[in-house]
Design a protein around this motif. Sequence first.
Motif, PDB file in Angstrom:
ATOM      1  N   GLN A 190       4.435   1.259   4.173  1.00 52.78           N
ATOM      2  CA  GLN A 190       5.752   0.945   3.609  1.00 52.78           C
ATOM      3  C   GLN A 190       6.485   2.509   3.248  1.00 52.78           C
ATOM      4  OE1 GLN A 190       7.581  -1.367   0.520  1.00 52.78           O
ATOM      5  NE2 GLN A 190       5.812  -2.545   0.370  1.00 52.78           N
ATOM      6  N   ALA A 191       5.279   3.275   2.653  1.00 51.40           N
ATOM      7  CA  ALA A 191       5.684   4.570   2.070  1.00 51.40           C
ATOM      8  C   ALA A 191       5.944   5.476   3.515  1.00 51.40           C
ATOM      9  CB  ALA A 191       4.719   5.191   1.344  1.00 51.40           C
ATOM     10  N   LEU A 192       5.161   5.002   4.488  1.00 48.38           N
ATOM     11  CA  LEU A 192       5.508   6.069   5.956  1.00 48.38           C
ATOM     12  C   LEU A 192       6.657   5.686   6.244  1.00 48.38           C
ATOM     13  CD1 LEU A 192       1.695   5.740   7.466  1.00 48.38           C
ATOM     14  CD2 LEU A 192       3.146   7.879   6.591  1.00 48.38           C
ATOM     15  N   GLY A 229       9.381   5.004   4.658  1.00 47.07           N
ATOM     16  CA  GLY A 229      10.541   5.313   3.648  1.00 47.07           C
ATOM     17  C   GLY A 229      11.073   4.233   3.010  1.00 47.07           C
ATOM     18  N   LEU A 230      10.551   2.953   3.191  1.00 40.86           N
ATOM     19  CA  LEU A 230      11.021   1.662   2.336  1.00 40.86           C
ATOM     20  C   LEU A 230      10.688   1.799   0.860  1.00 40.86           C
ATOM     21  CD1 LEU A 230       9.841  -1.219   4.596  1.00 40.86           C
ATOM     22  CD2 LEU A 230      11.610   0.427   5.045  1.00 40.86           C
ATOM     23  N   ARG A 231      11.660   1.379   0.010  1.00 45.11           N
ATOM     24  CA  ARG A 231      11.428   1.529  -1.428  1.00 45.11           C
ATOM     25  C   ARG A 231      11.333   0.317  -2.262  1.00 45.11           C
ATOM     26  NH1 ARG A 231      16.234   5.421  -3.420  1.00 45.11           N
ATOM     27  NH2 ARG A 231      17.135   3.871  -1.874  1.00 45.11           N
ATOM     28  N   GLU A 232      11.812  -0.854  -1.585  1.00 49.41           N
ATOM     29  CA  GLU A 232      12.018  -2.298  -2.239  1.00 49.41           C
ATOM     30  C   GLU A 232      11.039  -3.377  -1.401  1.00 49.41           C
ATOM     31  OE1 GLU A 232      15.960  -3.292  -2.975  1.00 49.41           O
ATOM     32  OE2 GLU A 232      16.452  -1.482  -3.844  1.00 49.41           O
ATOM     33  N   GLY A 233      10.372  -2.883  -0.421  1.00 43.89           N
ATOM     34  CA  GLY A 233       9.399  -3.959   0.150  1.00 43.89           C
ATOM     35  C   GLY A 233      10.088  -4.460   1.396  1.00 43.89           C
ATOM     36  N   PHE A 234       9.408  -5.295   2.275  1.00 41.75           N
ATOM     37  CA  PHE A 234      10.051  -5.942   3.480  1.00 41.75           C
ATOM     38  C   PHE A 234      10.728  -7.027   3.324  1.00 41.75           C
ATOM     39  CE2 PHE A 234       6.161  -3.514   4.717  1.00 41.75           C
ATOM     40  CZ  PHE A 234       6.679  -3.041   5.987  1.00 41.75           C
ATOM     41  N   ASP A 235      12.060  -7.184   4.265  1.00 40.59           N
ATOM     42  CA  ASP A 235      12.849  -8.273   3.890  1.00 40.59           C
ATOM     43  C   ASP A 235      12.509  -9.477   4.736  1.00 40.59           C
ATOM     44  OD1 ASP A 235      15.255  -6.599   2.977  1.00 40.59           O
ATOM     45  OD2 ASP A 235      15.075  -5.643   5.111  1.00 40.59           O
ATOM     46  N   VAL A 236      11.631  -9.277   5.804  1.00 41.11           N
ATOM     47  CA  VAL A 236      11.293 -10.538   6.708  1.00 41.11           C
ATOM     48  C   VAL A 236       9.892 -10.279   6.928  1.00 41.11           C
ATOM     49  CG1 VAL A 236      11.600 -11.753   8.686  1.00 41.11           C
ATOM     50  CG2 VAL A 236      13.538 -11.011   7.515  1.00 41.11           C
ATOM     51  N   GLY A 269       7.303  -0.715  21.223  1.00 44.39           N
ATOM     52  CA  GLY A 269       8.577   0.018  20.662  1.00 44.39           C
ATOM     53  C   GLY A 269       8.510  -0.434  19.192  1.00 44.39           C
ATOM     54  N   VAL A 270       7.266  -0.520  18.324  1.00 42.97           N
ATOM     55  CA  VAL A 270       7.044  -1.088  16.997  1.00 42.97           C
ATOM     56  C   VAL A 270       7.454   0.355  16.129  1.00 42.97           C
ATOM     57  CG1 VAL A 270       5.686  -3.017  17.097  1.00 42.97           C
ATOM     58  CG2 VAL A 270       4.876  -0.895  16.753  1.00 42.97           C
ATOM     59  N   SER A 271       8.116   0.199  15.003  1.00 49.77           N
ATOM     60  CA  SER A 271       8.109   1.451  14.195  1.00 49.77           C
ATOM     61  C   SER A 271       6.923   2.008  13.853  1.00 49.77           C
ATOM     62  CB  SER A 271       9.137   1.268  13.020  1.00 49.77           C
ATOM     63  OG  SER A 271      10.162   0.297  13.417  1.00 49.77           O
ATOM     64  N   LEU A 272       6.095   1.176  13.540  1.00 47.46           N
ATOM     65  CA  LEU A 272       4.722   1.397  12.834  1.00 47.46           C
ATOM     66  C   LEU A 272       3.600   0.341  13.229  1.00 47.46           C
ATOM     67  CD1 LEU A 272       2.696   3.579  11.269  1.00 47.46           C
ATOM     68  CD2 LEU A 272       3.420   2.352   9.355  1.00 47.46           C
ATOM     69  N   ALA A 273       2.567   0.990  13.804  1.00 48.84           N
ATOM     70  CA  ALA A 273       1.413   0.089  14.020  1.00 48.84           C
ATOM     71  C   ALA A 273       0.155   0.494  13.201  1.00 48.84           C
ATOM     72  CB  ALA A 273       0.930   0.037  15.609  1.00 48.84           C
ATOM     73  N   LEU A 274      -0.052  -0.276  12.155  1.00 43.39           N
ATOM     74  CA  LEU A 274      -0.949   0.063  11.047  1.00 43.39           C
ATOM     75  C   LEU A 274      -2.297  -0.676  11.198  1.00 43.39           C
ATOM     76  CD1 LEU A 274      -0.615   1.815   8.350  1.00 43.39           C
ATOM     77  CD2 LEU A 274      -0.421  -0.265   7.212  1.00 43.39           C
ATOM     78  N   ASN A 275      -3.371   0.261  11.259  1.00 42.55           N
ATOM     79  CA  ASN A 275      -4.589  -0.376  11.017  1.00 42.55           C
ATOM     80  C   ASN A 275      -4.863  -0.482   9.646  1.00 42.55           C
ATOM     81  OD1 ASN A 275      -7.450  -0.913  11.017  1.00 42.55           O
ATOM     82  ND2 ASN A 275      -7.605   0.170  13.017  1.00 42.55           N
ATOM     83  N   VAL A 276      -5.206  -2.055   9.206  1.00 48.12           N
ATOM     84  CA  VAL A 276      -5.332  -2.114   7.588  1.00 48.12           C
ATOM     85  C   VAL A 276      -6.864  -2.150   7.536  1.00 48.12           C
ATOM     86  CG1 VAL A 276      -3.147  -3.337   7.153  1.00 48.12           C
ATOM     87  CG2 VAL A 276      -5.005  -4.476   8.289  1.00 48.12           C
ATOM     88  N   GLU A 298      17.489  -5.541   9.349  1.00 54.44           N
ATOM     89  CA  GLU A 298      16.353  -5.995   8.378  1.00 54.44           C
ATOM     90  C   GLU A 298      15.004  -5.276   8.587  1.00 54.44           C
ATOM     91  OE1 GLU A 298      17.812  -7.303   5.968  1.00 54.44           O
ATOM     92  OE2 GLU A 298      17.493  -9.263   5.951  1.00 54.44           O
ATOM     93  N   ASP A 299      14.220  -5.162   7.576  1.00 56.93           N
ATOM     94  CA  ASP A 299      12.874  -4.598   7.702  1.00 56.93           C
ATOM     95  C   ASP A 299      11.773  -5.493   7.764  1.00 56.93           C
ATOM     96  OD1 ASP A 299      13.749  -1.763   7.548  1.00 56.93           O
ATOM     97  OD2 ASP A 299      13.906  -2.035   5.295  1.00 56.93           O
ATOM     98  N   VAL A 300      10.917  -5.580   9.052  1.00 56.43           N
ATOM     99  CA  VAL A 300      10.162  -6.630   9.164  1.00 56.43           C
ATOM    100  C   VAL A 300       8.684  -6.224   9.260  1.00 56.43           C
ATOM    101  CG1 VAL A 300       9.625  -8.290  10.963  1.00 56.43           C
ATOM    102  CG2 VAL A 300      12.128  -7.621  10.722  1.00 56.43           C
ATOM    103  N   LEU A 301       7.822  -7.036   8.377  1.00 59.38           N
ATOM    104  CA  LEU A 301       6.275  -6.759   8.424  1.00 59.38           C
ATOM    105  C   LEU A 301       5.631  -8.108   9.432  1.00 59.38           C
ATOM    106  CD1 LEU A 301       3.750  -5.723   7.598  1.00 59.38           C
ATOM    107  CD2 LEU A 301       3.936  -7.171   5.354  1.00 59.38           C
TER     108      LEU A 301
END
Length: 343
Positions: free
Chosen positions: A224-226, A228-235, A208-215, A165-168
């Motif tokens: 999401q675009a960085l 490569g997700l197209r449909e949003g996060f699963d969890v 080891g996160v995939s992306l640490a984003l400063n909002v 799953e893709d997690v936010l």
Amino acid sequence: MKALVKDKAEPGLWLQDVPEPETGPGDVLIKVLRTGICGTDLHIRAWDGWAQQAVATPLTIGHEFVGEVATVGRDVADVKVGDLVSGEGHLVCGKCRNCLAGRRHLCRATVGLGVGRDGAFAEYVALPASNVWVHRTPVDLDIAAVFDPFGNAVHTALSFPLVGEDVLITGAGPIGIMAAAVARHAGARKVMITDVSEDRLELARKVGVSLALNVAEHSIAEGQALLGLREGFDVGLEMSGRPEAMQDMIANMTHGGKIAVLGLPTAPFPVDFARIVTSMITIKGIYGREMFETWYAMSVLLEAGLDLSPVITGRYDFRDFGAAFDEAAGGRCGKIVLDWTSA
């Protein structure tokens, strides 16, 4: 014995001599080795509105700890003198419907260690044996000292299946970072964590996160675009308590997405219920740890190689508690640990 006490109904903490805690036939007396500073402790030191409502002075504070069993009551069978232990800080009634059904984390009569009764920032702490977790396998003392918040992270992260799953995760405080580490270890595909603190985002990168984003600089949609997700996060794992974080999370979930919420808001706020309904999003509130399934999962995760060492960023002698609390309150660190072995 020495203890860190909320002695007066005003800002501050005091290191004082207090009597050793009394124990009954079902209790365990524990010599404290290390303790972790929690946001709750910071609220009590500051004596904010929540603390004024929740705490009666004088009170020995603290609920994150590891120690060695010093004595056990006559009715205690499964805990021995010399055992290395941490403690579940939620003391439950044992009599309500949820307790009798084995759902002790849902007890309505819960009393908090270091909030509703004297806590663990002391040379010794007493607990019912039913609240004691014995470390049966080797564990780093700093990590064992923060099993309580680690449990919050595990309870939240494992609320929903994570494999593939893709997690936010919104909020890169220590618990959010630990949840990110758990999600990666448990098989999530992509894990993105957000915050506005570059210091804490850098800690997240170390686990080891995939992306640490400063909002403050980029939107979650850009993240999401960085990835490569197209449909949003699963969890989604909401750890910040910030209204905008929850609102942005809902807006970036896939249809059928699932959100676990640990972050505690300071006031009610609006959310897009139309989006929740039409996207069929599940939202689950999380409080504390499941007793003791979460504790079992914590120990197994560490046995299986989960590395939480980047989350521990400072250790102080307990006599230097002022500096330790100042660093913890600064919001640029991970977990801060107090060492009581010199007492």
